[in-house]
Design a protein around this motif. Structure first.
Motif, PDB file in Angstrom:
ATOM      1  N   ALA A 175       2.833  11.735  14.304  1.00  0.00           N
ATOM      2  CA  ALA A 175       2.031  12.430  13.299  1.00  0.00           C
ATOM      3  C   ALA A 175       1.707  11.568  12.088  1.00  0.00           C
ATOM      4  O   ALA A 175       0.684  11.770  11.431  1.00  0.00           O
ATOM      5  CB  ALA A 175       2.746  13.710  12.852  1.00  0.00           C
ATOM      6  N   ASP A 176       2.568  10.593  11.766  1.00  0.00           N
ATOM      7  CA  ASP A 176       2.385   9.797  10.554  1.00  0.00           C
ATOM      8  C   ASP A 176       1.920   8.385  10.903  1.00  0.00           C
ATOM      9  O   ASP A 176       2.357   7.811  11.906  1.00  0.00           O
ATOM     10  CB  ASP A 176       3.693   9.722   9.775  1.00  0.00           C
ATOM     11  CG  ASP A 176       4.215  11.103   9.407  1.00  0.00           C
ATOM     12  OD1 ASP A 176       3.400  11.945   8.979  1.00  0.00           O
ATOM     13  OD2 ASP A 176       5.430  11.340   9.557  1.00  0.00           O
ATOM     14  N   PRO A 177       1.080   7.792  10.074  1.00  0.00           N
ATOM     15  CA  PRO A 177       0.668   6.410  10.336  1.00  0.00           C
ATOM     16  C   PRO A 177       1.759   5.429   9.942  1.00  0.00           C
ATOM     17  O   PRO A 177       2.575   5.708   9.057  1.00  0.00           O
ATOM     18  CB  PRO A 177      -0.572   6.242   9.442  1.00  0.00           C
ATOM     19  CG  PRO A 177      -0.345   7.191   8.302  1.00  0.00           C
ATOM     20  CD  PRO A 177       0.388   8.364   8.894  1.00  0.00           C
ATOM     21  N   VAL A 178       1.794   4.268  10.599  1.00  0.00           N
ATOM     22  CA  VAL A 178       2.670   3.180  10.175  1.00  0.00           C
ATOM     23  C   VAL A 178       1.849   2.221   9.320  1.00  0.00           C
ATOM     24  O   VAL A 178       0.627   2.114   9.472  1.00  0.00           O
ATOM     25  CB  VAL A 178       3.298   2.442  11.374  1.00  0.00           C
ATOM     26  CG1 VAL A 178       4.207   3.374  12.150  1.00  0.00           C
ATOM     27  CG2 VAL A 178       2.220   1.876  12.292  1.00  0.00           C
ATOM     28  N   ILE A 179       2.530   1.555   8.393  1.00  0.00           N
ATOM     29  CA  ILE A 179       1.862   0.659   7.451  1.00  0.00           C
ATOM     30  C   ILE A 179       1.981  -0.782   7.945  1.00  0.00           C
ATOM     31  O   ILE A 179       3.063  -1.229   8.334  1.00  0.00           O
ATOM     32  CB  ILE A 179       2.484   0.787   6.053  1.00  0.00           C
ATOM     33  CG1 ILE A 179       2.335   2.215   5.527  1.00  0.00           C
ATOM     34  CG2 ILE A 179       1.861  -0.206   5.076  1.00  0.00           C
ATOM     35  CD1 ILE A 179       3.141   2.492   4.273  1.00  0.00           C
ATOM     36  N   LEU A 180       0.879  -1.497   7.928  1.00  0.00           N
ATOM     37  CA  LEU A 180       0.846  -2.920   8.248  1.00  0.00           C
ATOM     38  C   LEU A 180       0.454  -3.655   6.972  1.00  0.00           C
ATOM     39  O   LEU A 180      -0.557  -3.332   6.346  1.00  0.00           O
ATOM     40  CB  LEU A 180      -0.161  -3.202   9.364  1.00  0.00           C
ATOM     41  CG  LEU A 180      -0.069  -2.286  10.603  1.00  0.00           C
ATOM     42  CD1 LEU A 180      -1.180  -2.606  11.585  1.00  0.00           C
ATOM     43  CD2 LEU A 180       1.297  -2.412  11.260  1.00  0.00           C
ATOM     44  N   TYR A 181       1.256  -4.639   6.562  1.00  0.00           N
ATOM     45  CA  TYR A 181       0.998  -5.294   5.284  1.00  0.00           C
ATOM     46  C   TYR A 181       1.104  -6.814   5.426  1.00  0.00           C
ATOM     47  O   TYR A 181       1.837  -7.333   6.269  1.00  0.00           O
ATOM     48  CB  TYR A 181       1.978  -4.797   4.217  1.00  0.00           C
ATOM     49  CG  TYR A 181       3.418  -5.155   4.456  1.00  0.00           C
ATOM     50  CD1 TYR A 181       3.999  -6.275   3.865  1.00  0.00           C
ATOM     51  CD2 TYR A 181       4.229  -4.367   5.278  1.00  0.00           C
ATOM     52  CE1 TYR A 181       5.322  -6.608   4.088  1.00  0.00           C
ATOM     53  CE2 TYR A 181       5.556  -4.687   5.500  1.00  0.00           C
ATOM     54  CZ  TYR A 181       6.099  -5.809   4.908  1.00  0.00           C
ATOM     55  OH  TYR A 181       7.408  -6.138   5.137  1.00  0.00           O
ATOM     56  N   ASP A 182       0.339  -7.524   4.597  1.00  0.00           N
ATOM     57  CA  ASP A 182       0.341  -8.978   4.654  1.00  0.00           C
ATOM     58  C   ASP A 182       1.361  -9.610   3.711  1.00  0.00           C
ATOM     59  O   ASP A 182       1.754 -10.766   3.898  1.00  0.00           O
ATOM     60  CB  ASP A 182      -1.063  -9.521   4.341  1.00  0.00           C
ATOM     61  CG  ASP A 182      -1.610  -8.968   3.035  1.00  0.00           C
ATOM     62  OD1 ASP A 182      -1.093  -7.944   2.561  1.00  0.00           O
ATOM     63  OD2 ASP A 182      -2.562  -9.561   2.485  1.00  0.00           O
ATOM     64  N   ARG A 183       1.801  -8.858   2.681  1.00  0.00           N
ATOM     65  CA  ARG A 183       2.745  -9.425   1.730  1.00  0.00           C
ATOM     66  C   ARG A 183       3.486  -8.299   1.006  1.00  0.00           C
ATOM     67  O   ARG A 183       2.983  -7.174   0.931  1.00  0.00           O
ATOM     68  CB  ARG A 183       2.042 -10.315   0.704  1.00  0.00           C
ATOM     69  CG  ARG A 183       1.089  -9.537  -0.183  1.00  0.00           C
ATOM     70  CD  ARG A 183       0.284 -10.424  -1.129  1.00  0.00           C
ATOM     71  NE  ARG A 183      -0.471  -9.622  -2.087  1.00  0.00           N
ATOM     72  CZ  ARG A 183      -1.675  -9.107  -1.854  1.00  0.00           C
ATOM     73  NH1 ARG A 183      -2.265  -9.312  -0.686  1.00  0.00           N
ATOM     74  NH2 ARG A 183      -2.281  -8.385  -2.777  1.00  0.00           N
TER      75      ARG A 183
END
Length: 551
Positions: free
Chosen positions: A408-416
């Protein structure tokens, strides 16, 4: 986790069904008619003062809706101030009956859920509009905004509520002497009736569409406890026929990532078809625990919080749980954020129920093509552990599915990771005043933060990442000449948990014999490559809360 800045805004949505007087309801009463018949407990115990009108509806009562917690507060006030006759055996059933017919919709409840957890709350309410600023100025001096928004009333009852304040609490007027409170409170009545109406069409639609709910059986649970980390496990709910409808015996067993296993037993009640409230008995590892959870009818998922009733450790956990039936469901993903680095293999753990056995990497699908599932090391009906890599060089989110079961929830993808943030950013602890008033601590949590597209901290596009393991320390917060608060408030803050060691009593060596209270700072630091990320929060240590249940 920690101080949550709650930007309050009224919401209106819908949810399940309700039960009253120990009977299942298959349909609600027609609006304009009373659900409180001659045999109802509410009519029997409240009807002496709240007389039926021409339609048989009980005056005042049937012009207001509230959360179960606020119905409890009202009944306590009726018995304490108005000598209502209601023994302990009938108190709980009357709250259930009132909540069954005159409760909040799920969307209304979602806006005030933070208010209903009874732990040493570190929430800070912030008005979100000019009208809310007016309400804060006139009302939040004494109450929380969450309490106000937990009531839905007709305009006449909002007016009667104002009259109650003038009658019972006339000091409200001089207390608000910087404003004409008598006039302003009157002018706010139509606005309160508009923001928090009794006869909301969404409420009527929800009442018409409600259905019975049976919690009996096993439920898969996942959560996060600050200081101890993530955990997963099981609930078992068994109907308690002796206590009546919507009453359950509760068994809870969870395992933390550290390997610690906690087993608890207790009892719970389902109010209004979707509010679960429980109490769990003490264990060798914990004191008595209470929990407040609300269910989403579409997904069957409960979300909420539990907390330790004795607050010296201020232990609490945010968790959710779903039925462990045959229908596959993804409950939680640990962690919830991943660094974009194609050379870095990262572990993803999925907690759920009804997963097919023997899943392959291709069965776990992300919406972002830069995410690749490399291997699956554990695949069972309720847990999946896999290795993933993340490419790309931007901040974004992705959805995921396990075959046809979507998370149900999105996962976060981050560069820094640009920095860290301590939550709460302003904490409040209370010193001890004997066995009846133990110290109340603050559990601080440090989380990574991405400063967003503008690259600036503390702006609207900041994105919070997962909790991080930091080094903690206390420091003086200079507010006056000769500030010496830290001398008396210094103690350990292992894992971010601060608990006062002073008591509510004068200290002879302090100026003016002040108690062991004051304002200090909490600092966290994290080594990140060649840089050291830091943050600083404030910690106010104050006197005991001698009136613990007035909100």
């Amino acid at each position: 986790m920690g101080m949550r800045t709650k930007r309050v805004a009224p919401a209106v949505r819908i949810l399940p069904w309700l039960a009253a007087a120990g009977l299942w309801l298959t349909a609600g009463p027609c609006f304009g008619q009373t659900p409180f018949t001659e045999t109802s407990l509410v009519r029997q115990h409240c009807g002496a003062c709240h007389k039926p009108d021409e339609s048989g509806r009980l005056e005042v009562i049937e012009e207001t809706r509230k959360s179960p917690e606020e119905w409890k507060n009202v009944i306590i006030r009726m018995t304490r101030l108005n000598s209502a006759v209601l023994d302990d055996a009938k108190f709980h059933p009357v709250v259930k009956e009132l909540s069954a017919h005159l409760g909040l919709t799920p969307a209304e409840m979602a806006g005030v859920a933070y208010y209903n957890s009874d732990e040493n709350s570190q929430y800070r309410e912030v008005p979100g509009s000019d009208m809310e600023k007016r309400i804060f100025t006139a009302c939040v001096r004494c109450h929380t905004y969450g309490k106000i928004a937990s009531h839905r009333m007709t305009e006449s009852q909002w007016n009667e509520n104002r009259n109650l304040h003038l009658g019972y609490y006339p000091t409200s007027v001089p207390q608000m002497r910087e404003m004409d409170w008598t006039k302003e409170s009157k002018d706010l009545i139509p606005e309160l009736a508009r923001l928090f109406p009794f006869d909301a069409p969404e409420w009527k639609a929800w009442m018409d569409g409600r259905k019975p709910v049976d919690l009996g059986g096993r439920w898969r649970v996942a959560g996060y406890q600050p200081g101890l980390g993530v955990y997963e496990g099981w609930y078992e709910f068994a109907p308690d026929a002796e206590k009546g409808a919507d009453e359950y015996r509760v068994s809870r067993e969870v395992r933390y990532a550290s390997g610690v296993v906690l087993k608890q037993r207790g009892t719970g009640t389902l109010f209004s078809g979707y509010h679960l409230r429980y109490a769990l008995a003490p264990t060798p590892l914990t004191g008595r625990v209470e929990g407040v959870f609300d269910q989403d009818a579409a997904t069957m998922r409960f979300q909420g919080k539990w907390w330790a009733v004795v607050q010296d450790a201020n232990a609490f956990g945010n968790e959710q749980f779903i039925p462990a039936g045959e229908k596959p469901g993804v409950l939680a993903a640990f962690p919830q954020s991943f660094k974009a680095d194609p050379a870095l293999e990262q572990t993803l753990t999925l907690v759920g129920a009804g997963f097919p056995e023997g899943l392959a990497p291709a069965d776990i699908v992300f919406s972002d093509p830069e995410v690749s599932v490399k291997s699956v090391s554990e695949s069972g009906p309720d847990k999946i552990v896999c290795k993933i890599t993340v490419g790309g060089a931007s901040l974004r989110t992705a959805t995921l599915k396990v075959k046809d079961a979507a998370y149900a929830d999105p996962v976060i993808l981050y560069d820094r990771m640009d920095g860290i943030r301590i939550l709460p950013h302003i904490g409040r602890a209370r010193v001890s005043s004997g066995e009846a008033y133990p110290p109340q601590g603050v559990q601080f949590v440090a989380r990574g933060v991405h400063f967003g597209a503008d690259g600036k901290p503390d702006t609207g596009d900041d994105v919070m990442l997962d909790p991080v393991d930091v080094d903690w320390k206390l420091d003086e917060e200079k507010t006056r000449e000769g500030d010496d608060d830290l001398k008396y408030l210094a103690t350990g803050i292992d894992g971010g948990l601060y608990t006062p060691v002073t008591t509510y009593g004068p200290i002879a060596e302090r100026k003016q014999h002040h108690e062991g209270v004051g304002l200090i700072a909490v600092e966290a630091s994290l080594a990140a490559g060649d840089a050291v990320l830091k943050d600083r929060a404030l910690l106010g240590v104050t006197v005991p809360d001698f009136v613990t249940h007035i909100k």
